[in-house]
Design a protein around this motif. Structure first.
Motif, PDB file in Angstrom:
ATOM      1  N   ARG A 159       0.839  -1.199   0.000  1.00 44.50           N
ATOM      2  CA  ARG A 159       0.000   0.000   0.000  1.00 44.50           C
ATOM      3  C   ARG A 159       0.878   1.254   0.000  1.00 44.50           C
ATOM      4  O   ARG A 159       1.914   1.314   0.644  1.00 44.50           O
ATOM      5  N   GLY A 160       0.483   2.212  -0.810  1.00 44.01           N
ATOM      6  CA  GLY A 160       1.112   3.519  -0.814  1.00 44.01           C
ATOM      7  C   GLY A 160       0.035   4.576  -0.960  1.00 44.01           C
ATOM      8  O   GLY A 160      -1.163   4.260  -1.000  1.00 44.01           O
ATOM      9  N   THR A 161       0.436   5.828  -1.035  1.00 42.41           N
ATOM     10  CA  THR A 161      -0.524   6.930  -1.117  1.00 42.41           C
ATOM     11  C   THR A 161      -0.074   7.945  -2.157  1.00 42.41           C
ATOM     12  O   THR A 161       1.108   8.280  -2.240  1.00 42.41           O
ATOM     13  N   LEU A 162      -1.025   8.404  -2.961  1.00 37.97           N
ATOM     14  CA  LEU A 162      -0.843   9.595  -3.781  1.00 37.97           C
ATOM     15  C   LEU A 162      -1.501  10.741  -3.031  1.00 37.97           C
ATOM     16  O   LEU A 162      -2.678  10.648  -2.650  1.00 37.97           O
ATOM     17  N   ALA A 163      -0.764  11.806  -2.800  1.00 34.78           N
ATOM     18  CA  ALA A 163      -1.300  12.883  -1.964  1.00 34.78           C
ATOM     19  C   ALA A 163      -0.734  14.236  -2.394  1.00 34.78           C
ATOM     20  O   ALA A 163       0.300  14.322  -3.072  1.00 34.78           O
ATOM     21  N   THR A 164      -1.419  15.281  -1.970  1.00 33.78           N
ATOM     22  CA  THR A 164      -0.953  16.637  -2.269  1.00 33.78           C
ATOM     23  C   THR A 164       0.139  17.092  -1.303  1.00 33.78           C
ATOM     24  O   THR A 164       0.850  18.058  -1.584  1.00 33.78           O
ATOM     25  N   ARG A 165       0.270  16.403  -0.172  1.00 33.20           N
ATOM     26  CA  ARG A 165       1.354  16.707   0.760  1.00 33.20           C
ATOM     27  C   ARG A 165       1.590  15.493   1.655  1.00 33.20           C
ATOM     28  O   ARG A 165       0.714  14.627   1.810  1.00 33.20           O
ATOM     29  N   HIS A 166       2.758  15.428   2.229  1.00 31.80           N
ATOM     30  CA  HIS A 166       3.091  14.320   3.115  1.00 31.80           C
ATOM     31  C   HIS A 166       2.199  14.343   4.359  1.00 31.80           C
ATOM     32  O   HIS A 166       1.821  15.408   4.851  1.00 31.80           O
TER      33      HIS A 166
END
Length: 375
Positions: A145-152
């Motif tokens: 699992r990972g995340t695409l995000a606008t900020r950490h």
């Protein structure tokens, strides 16, 4: 290892309540006589492995940053050793634009299965602040699992793995609509199509004599040839899932010639003995496969086992074709599902000695490996 999805007495009584005692008993008797387990989807599970995204375990949450509204290209590479992953990004469509580094006509999907050594490039257009990249193992024991995000620091909901599904009789025996029979008594010589023409791949199984031995526990006479099946666990799951039938390499084949000859290689094994081989012969007992330098040939991979194998030919492209002989996609690794028959064309343009093997590490190590000599 640690297959906790094996049939138990609880499953038997559940079948009895649903189907009646005789049907439940006959079903269990059939599987036992075949010495097979319908829940054997993976050799090693999440009870032994921790699945990673770019070296990061699920709890550490690898994060890729984006700006809202921009198009993001993700390169998905299965660099594992023994695991098929089913990848999706809940709430976000993926447009597949490359397969094994080759441009393909864009196709938009919700999910795709990626075998060991395969690669897919997908384009996504995220608009929310965070999305989960979710890659569950085929046996559903765990996930990366990972995340695409606008900020950490941002996270999105992480779905539960889907319920594992058992293999069906079609996964065991292939084309159930066909007439299953033993063709070994009148097998045709390798390199000869049934009707003497090579416009289409042959469909009749040609079992080698070496398949009849202790290292092979089953043979499929009427393998299925369709490429529009996403595979066990992905059928009718309510999501649009990529299949090989969806892949079309831009620009077509690199070689306009048709096949000059046809060879057939059977993927064989014995799960109880944990023996893996090609045509019933482990690598140490085999002789090289010979390609004539400059020739154009068709290769048929016929899976006589109950597991999916990602087959990789070094040094030359494998040009996947449809059951009627039409070019589909240029790849270096091809997943061959249980009881499936897949064909591809090869231009033998690379002199030398090349490896040809299943990319599941323990299968390769056990003997599902051949040397190819181009001369």
């Amino acid at each position: 290892y640690y297959n906790f999805n094996q049939p138990t007495v609880v499953d038997f009584f559940r079948d009895v309540s649903r189907d009646g005692f005789k049907a439940a008993f006959d079903k269990r008797k059939m599987w036992n006589e075949m010495r097979m387990n319908p829940s054997d989807l993976a050799d090693i599970s999440a009870y032994a492995y921790t699945y990673l995204v770019n070296g990061t375990p699920p709890a550490a949450n690898w994060t890729g940053l984006f700006r809202p509204g921009e198009r993001v290209r993700l390169r998905l590479i299965n660099s594992g050793a023994m695991t098929f992953f089913d990848v999706r990004i809940p709430g976000l469509k993926m447009t597949v634009v490359q397969a094994d580094g080759q441009d393909v006509e864009p196709v938009t999907v919700d999910e795709l299965r990626i075998g060991v050594a395969e690669t897919y490039d997908v384009i996504v257009t995220p608009t929310d602040d965070a999305y989960t990249i979710f890659a569950q193992s085929m046996d559903r024991t765990g996930f990366a699992r990972g995340t695409l995000a606008t900020r950490h620091g941002l996270v999105a909901a992480v779905p539960e793995p889907d319920k594992p599904e058992w293999l069906t009789m079609a996964d065991m025996m292939g084309d159930m609509g066909g007439m299953a029979m033993d063709h070994s008594k009148h097998a045709m010589p390798a390199g000869t199509a049934m009707d003497g023409k090579l416009a289409k791949p042959s469909t009749q199984a040609r079992h080698a004599k070496t398949e009849y031995g202790p290292s092979t526990d089953m043979r499929v006479d009427m393998a299925r040839t369709n490429l529009d099946d996403p595979g066990i666990g992905l059928r009718n799951n309510g999501r649009r899932v990529l299949t090989y039938a969806d892949l079309h390499t831009i620009g077509g084949s690199i070689d306009p010639r048709g096949a000059e000859r046809e060879i057939e290689l059977h993927l064989t094994g014995n799960m109880e003995r944990y023996a893996w081989s090609l045509d019933g012969l482990e690598f140490g007992k085999s002789t090289p496969v010979h390609f004539r330098y400059g020739e154009r040939l068709r290769v048929i991979l016929h899976n006589d086992t109950m597991m999916t194998h990602p087959m990789h030919l070094h040094g030359m492209w494998s040009e996947l074709e449809s059951p009627d002989g039409q070019f589909l996609a240029r790849k270096h690794t091809l997943n061959v599902q249980p009881a499936q028959r897949v064909s591809f064309l090869v231009s033998a343009d690379a002199l030398g000695r090349w490896a040809w093997h299943c990319h599941l590490l323990l299968h390769m190590d056990a003997g599902m490996f051949r040397e190819v000599v181009v001369a």
